[in-house]
Structure formats: C-alpha cells, structure tokens
Motif scaffolding. Structure first.
Motif, PDB file in Angstrom:
ATOM      1  N   ILE A 230      73.563  66.726-115.627  1.00 58.44           N
ATOM      2  CA  ILE A 230      74.525  66.117-114.716  1.00 58.44           C
ATOM      3  C   ILE A 230      73.827  64.919-114.086  1.00 58.44           C
ATOM      4  CG2 ILE A 230      75.911  66.403-112.638  1.00 58.44           C
ATOM      5  CD1 ILE A 230      76.199  69.325-113.281  1.00 58.44           C
ATOM      6  N   ILE A 231      74.436  63.757-114.196  1.00 62.76           N
ATOM      7  CA  ILE A 231      73.832  62.530-113.690  1.00 62.76           C
ATOM      8  C   ILE A 231      73.817  62.546-112.162  1.00 62.76           C
ATOM      9  CG2 ILE A 231      73.959  60.015-113.664  1.00 62.76           C
ATOM     10  CD1 ILE A 231      73.288  61.270-116.391  1.00 62.76           C
ATOM     11  N   GLU A 232      72.651  62.206-111.608  1.00 66.36           N
ATOM     12  CA  GLU A 232      72.533  62.153-110.150  1.00 66.36           C
ATOM     13  C   GLU A 232      72.168  60.731-109.744  1.00 66.36           C
ATOM     14  OE1 GLU A 232      70.896  63.340-106.063  1.00 66.36           O
ATOM     15  OE2 GLU A 232      69.806  62.406-107.674  1.00 66.36           O
ATOM     16  N   SER A 233      71.118  60.545-108.963  1.00 63.97           N
ATOM     17  CA  SER A 233      70.850  59.242-108.356  1.00 63.97           C
ATOM     18  C   SER A 233      70.187  58.254-109.308  1.00 63.97           C
ATOM     19  CB  SER A 233      69.960  59.427-107.125  1.00 63.97           C
ATOM     20  OG  SER A 233      68.747  60.050-107.487  1.00 63.97           O
ATOM     21  N   GLU A 234      70.273  56.971-108.946  1.00 61.13           N
ATOM     22  CA  GLU A 234      69.614  55.899-109.684  1.00 61.13           C
ATOM     23  C   GLU A 234      68.289  55.585-109.014  1.00 61.13           C
ATOM     24  OE1 GLU A 234      70.655  51.492-111.555  1.00 61.13           O
ATOM     25  OE2 GLU A 234      72.050  52.499-110.190  1.00 61.13           O
ATOM     26  N   THR A 235      67.232  55.398-109.810  1.00 53.94           N
ATOM     27  CA  THR A 235      65.910  55.054-109.289  1.00 53.94           C
ATOM     28  C   THR A 235      65.432  53.768-109.944  1.00 53.94           C
ATOM     29  OG1 THR A 235      64.562  56.167-110.979  1.00 53.94           O
ATOM     30  CG2 THR A 235      65.444  57.550-109.213  1.00 53.94           C
ATOM     31  N   ASP A 236      64.261  53.297-109.513  1.00 55.11           N
ATOM     32  CA  ASP A 236      63.694  52.085-110.119  1.00 55.11           C
ATOM     33  C   ASP A 236      63.399  52.294-111.601  1.00 55.11           C
ATOM     34  OD1 ASP A 236      63.814  50.802-107.704  1.00 55.11           O
ATOM     35  OD2 ASP A 236      61.726  51.239-107.155  1.00 55.11           O
ATOM     36  N   LEU A 237      63.148  53.548-112.001  1.00 57.14           N
ATOM     37  CA  LEU A 237      62.792  53.841-113.387  1.00 57.14           C
ATOM     38  C   LEU A 237      64.003  54.116-114.267  1.00 57.14           C
ATOM     39  CD1 LEU A 237      59.705  56.171-112.821  1.00 57.14           C
ATOM     40  CD2 LEU A 237      59.699  53.754-113.463  1.00 57.14           C
ATOM     41  N   GLY A 238      65.090  54.589-113.667  1.00 56.34           N
ATOM     42  CA  GLY A 238      66.256  54.947-114.460  1.00 56.34           C
ATOM     43  C   GLY A 238      67.217  55.811-113.677  1.00 56.34           C
ATOM     44  N   ARG A 239      67.717  56.889-114.313  1.00 52.81           N
ATOM     45  CA  ARG A 239      68.664  57.787-113.661  1.00 52.81           C
ATOM     46  C   ARG A 239      68.121  59.211-113.635  1.00 52.81           C
ATOM     47  NH1 ARG A 239      73.912  55.718-112.986  1.00 52.81           N
ATOM     48  NH2 ARG A 239      74.173  57.587-111.712  1.00 52.81           N
ATOM     49  N   LYS A 240      68.098  59.790-112.425  1.00 53.96           N
ATOM     50  CA  LYS A 240      67.750  61.199-112.300  1.00 53.96           C
ATOM     51  C   LYS A 240      68.926  62.048-112.775  1.00 53.96           C
ATOM     52  CE  LYS A 240      65.750  62.893-108.678  1.00 53.96           C
ATOM     53  NZ  LYS A 240      65.481  63.235-107.259  1.00 53.96           N
ATOM     54  N   ALA A 241      68.609  63.188-113.338  1.00 54.88           N
ATOM     55  CA  ALA A 241      69.655  64.089-113.813  1.00 54.88           C
ATOM     56  C   ALA A 241      69.221  65.530-113.571  1.00 54.88           C
ATOM     57  CB  ALA A 241      69.926  63.867-115.296  1.00 54.88           C
ATOM     58  N   ILE A 242      70.195  66.383-113.309  1.00 52.70           N
ATOM     59  CA  ILE A 242      69.949  67.815-113.174  1.00 52.70           C
ATOM     60  C   ILE A 242      70.010  68.423-114.572  1.00 52.70           C
ATOM     61  CG2 ILE A 242      70.739  69.974-112.160  1.00 52.70           C
ATOM     62  CD1 ILE A 242      72.059  68.251-109.949  1.00 52.70           C
ATOM     63  N   VAL A 243      68.948  69.124-114.962  1.00 48.22           N
ATOM     64  CA  VAL A 243      68.818  69.670-116.310  1.00 48.22           C
ATOM     65  C   VAL A 243      69.088  71.174-116.295  1.00 48.22           C
ATOM     66  CG1 VAL A 243      67.254  69.976-118.266  1.00 48.22           C
ATOM     67  CG2 VAL A 243      67.103  67.909-116.867  1.00 48.22           C
ATOM     68  N   ASN A 244      70.063  71.601-117.099  1.00 51.11           N
ATOM     69  CA  ASN A 244      70.388  73.028-117.255  1.00 51.11           C
ATOM     70  C   ASN A 244      70.576  73.736-115.915  1.00 51.11           C
ATOM     71  OD1 ASN A 244      70.306  72.723-120.003  1.00 51.11           O
ATOM     72  ND2 ASN A 244      68.401  73.849-120.321  1.00 51.11           N
ATOM     73  N   ASN A 245      71.143  73.005-114.944  1.00 47.07           N
ATOM     74  CA  ASN A 245      71.460  73.567-113.618  1.00 47.07           C
ATOM     75  C   ASN A 245      70.238  74.064-112.853  1.00 47.07           C
ATOM     76  OD1 ASN A 245      74.518  73.568-113.527  1.00 47.07           O
ATOM     77  ND2 ASN A 245      74.181  74.702-115.426  1.00 47.07           N
ATOM     78  N   ARG A 246      69.020  73.581-113.229  1.00 44.87           N
ATOM     79  CA  ARG A 246      67.830  74.145-112.579  1.00 44.87           C
ATOM     80  C   ARG A 246      66.736  73.145-112.251  1.00 44.87           C
ATOM     81  NH1 ARG A 246      65.589  79.524-115.242  1.00 44.87           N
ATOM     82  NH2 ARG A 246      64.335  79.348-113.348  1.00 44.87           N
ATOM     83  N   TRP A 247      66.582  72.083-113.060  1.00 45.30           N
ATOM     84  CA  TRP A 247      65.421  71.211-112.887  1.00 45.30           C
ATOM     85  C   TRP A 247      65.838  69.741-112.859  1.00 45.30           C
ATOM     86  CZ3 TRP A 247      65.537  74.681-117.206  1.00 45.30           C
ATOM     87  CH2 TRP A 247      64.908  75.906-116.952  1.00 45.30           C
TER      88      TRP A 247
END
Length: 282
Positions: free
Chosen positions: A159-176
């Motif tokens: 699930i796509i979350e916030s944007e950072t200087d490096l790219g896009r943070k995402a929630i992986v498998n509802n846990r990480w």
C-alpha cells in the motif's frame, strides 16, 4: 482430546450450517459457539443444513458474533484506504463494504476525520470490548524492527504511503515498511493505492527495497556475490576497477568484466558506494 479450532472475529472463515430459523441460519462457530447468519446477509441461494459457507465474522450492536456473506474491503490485521460516510459524537464511520459501517474512534484518529474524505487506516479488534475498529495512527502497527523472512524476487502486497527524497514508502504485507526508489517509478502512484510488488533487495538491517517490475526483482548472480561478500566483510570489500582479474576471480569467482558490470548496476541502484581502492555498502 480433540482441540477446538479458534475462529477469529474480523476475518473470513468457512463454517458449517447447523440449523435454520425464521430469521436466518446458525453456523457452527466452534469456540464462538453458534453464530447467526441473518437472511439479509445471505448472497445468492440460501444454504442448507450441513453446507459449509464462507462468511465474515464481526460483533452486532449487542456484542454478539454475527456472520455475513458480504466481502469487506479490509479484514482485521490489514490496512486499507477507506472513505468516511458519517461523523458523530463517538467518532467517524467508514465504508468498508458491509452494511454496518466501521468505527474510527476519535482517540484513533491521527487527524480529525471529515465526511467524504478517504483515510489510510489499520483495522483491529479493540482490546476493551473486542469490537472491530479502524485507526489512522497506523505507524504503531508496523514492525519497525523488520522481523521478516522476505527474500529477493518474492511477490508482496503493498500500500503506497508517503513520498521521500529517495522515492515512495510502502506498507509491505500489512506489516513492514518498504521503499520504491525513484528510478523504479515509471507510473503515477497515489497515497493509499494497493498493488503487487516484488522484493528487490533486503538490506543488512532488514529494510526492504521494492520494485514494480518482476523482471527486475533481485540482482543477477554477480550482484548477489558482491553483496554476500560485503555482508561477510562488514560492509567493505577491497576490490575495485583496478583490481587484478585473478584477485577478483579468486575472491568472488567471477570475471573482472562481470564484476565491473555488477558494480555499475549496484551503484545505479544506490546499493553501494565507491571508496578509494574499495567498495562499501550504503
């Protein structure tokens, strides 16, 4: 002695129909005893005694377990991007695909929710009354220690979350937490968007690098050999583009040409950096 199967509220399960009443059917809820499947919650043909049916379980307004054949947009232990349909004195109510809306109590709202807007939430059982609730304070439900066993090339749900200087943070498998680097983004991704991705690399600290291209998942064999050698030697390897072919072959088992190509690939991916007469992990 046979063990009683534990049935969890907030999840889809398969249960056996044990009896019929005027207002629905009772299912064998195992450790929850019999659970009512109301007539209004049946989709398609009515079941018969002895049938096994897939249902979703939650608590009704009187805190009794109840079943529905409707499929929710999210289950307990999962994240979802949901729309607020109503706000009252106890919190916001979200559309999660069921007739009964999902409550996000004020205490579980990162910002005050407003009707008509969508929010990324985590769904769980309230420990006080066991009702299913949503929380937009979702950071506290993500494993910050990266206790996982994911491997390169493994398919995951994100699930796509916030944007950072490096790219896009995402929630992986509802846990990480995972990261999609900018050079891996060839399409627009929106906050709360769900999709498939692949593990490209797992860092020494357990952090997960992702890719949207299954063909790019993981590094080629030469890249993996270099990364393994870096891990074995504390993140630093005294090999470089001026190293003798025999030395590279002896230490990594690959040719100098393959070594230089792999180093170039890892540099582009921001996985390593060059130092004087050495390479290091980022």
């Amino acid at each position: 002695m046979a063990l009683t199967k534990i049935v969890r509220l907030g999840r889809k399960v398969v249960l056996e129909v044990v009896r019929q009443v005027d207002f629905g059917f009772y299912l064998d809820g195992l450790d929850l005893d019999d659970v009512l499947l109301p007539n209004r919650a049946i989709i398609g043909d009515a079941p018969e005694i002895g049938d096994e049916v897939e249902v979703f379980l939650y608590l009704d307004s009187e805190d009794r377990p109840v079943a529905t054949m409707q499929t929710p947009l999210v289950q307990s232990g999962e994240f979802a991007f949901l729309k607020v349909v109503e706000v009252n004195k106890i919190g916001a109510f979200l559309d999660w695909g069921l007739d009964k809306h999902l409550l996000a109590p004020f205490a579980e709202q990162h910002v005050k929710m407003q009707p008509g807007k969508k929010y990324l939430v985590y769904v769980r059982q309230n420990p006080y009354d066991h009702r299913l609730v949503a929380s937009s304070k979702y950071n506290k439900f993500i494993d910050g220690e990266n206790h996982h066993r994911l491997k390169p090339r493994e398919e995951v749900d994100i699930i796509i979350e916030s944007e950072t200087d490096l790219g896009r943070k995402a929630i992986v498998n509802n846990r990480w937490w995972g990261l999609l680097y900018k050079n891996e983004l060839f399409e627009e991704l929106s906050f709360g968007q769900s999709r498939k991705a692949w593990v490209q690399r797992v860092r020494n600290d357990g952090k997960i690098d992702l890719t949207l291209n299954p063909g790019k998942a993981g590094h080629d064999k030469s890249c993996e050999l270099i990364l393994a050698a870096l891990r074995e030697h504390g993140g630093r390897l005294d090999l470089h583009d001026k190293s003798q072919p025999e030395e590279i072959k002896k230490r990594l088992g690959i040719s100098k040409g393959a070594f230089k190509k792999a180093v170039g690939t890892l540099l582009k991916k921001n996985v390593i950096r060059l130092q004087e007469a050495a390479i290091e992990s980022v």
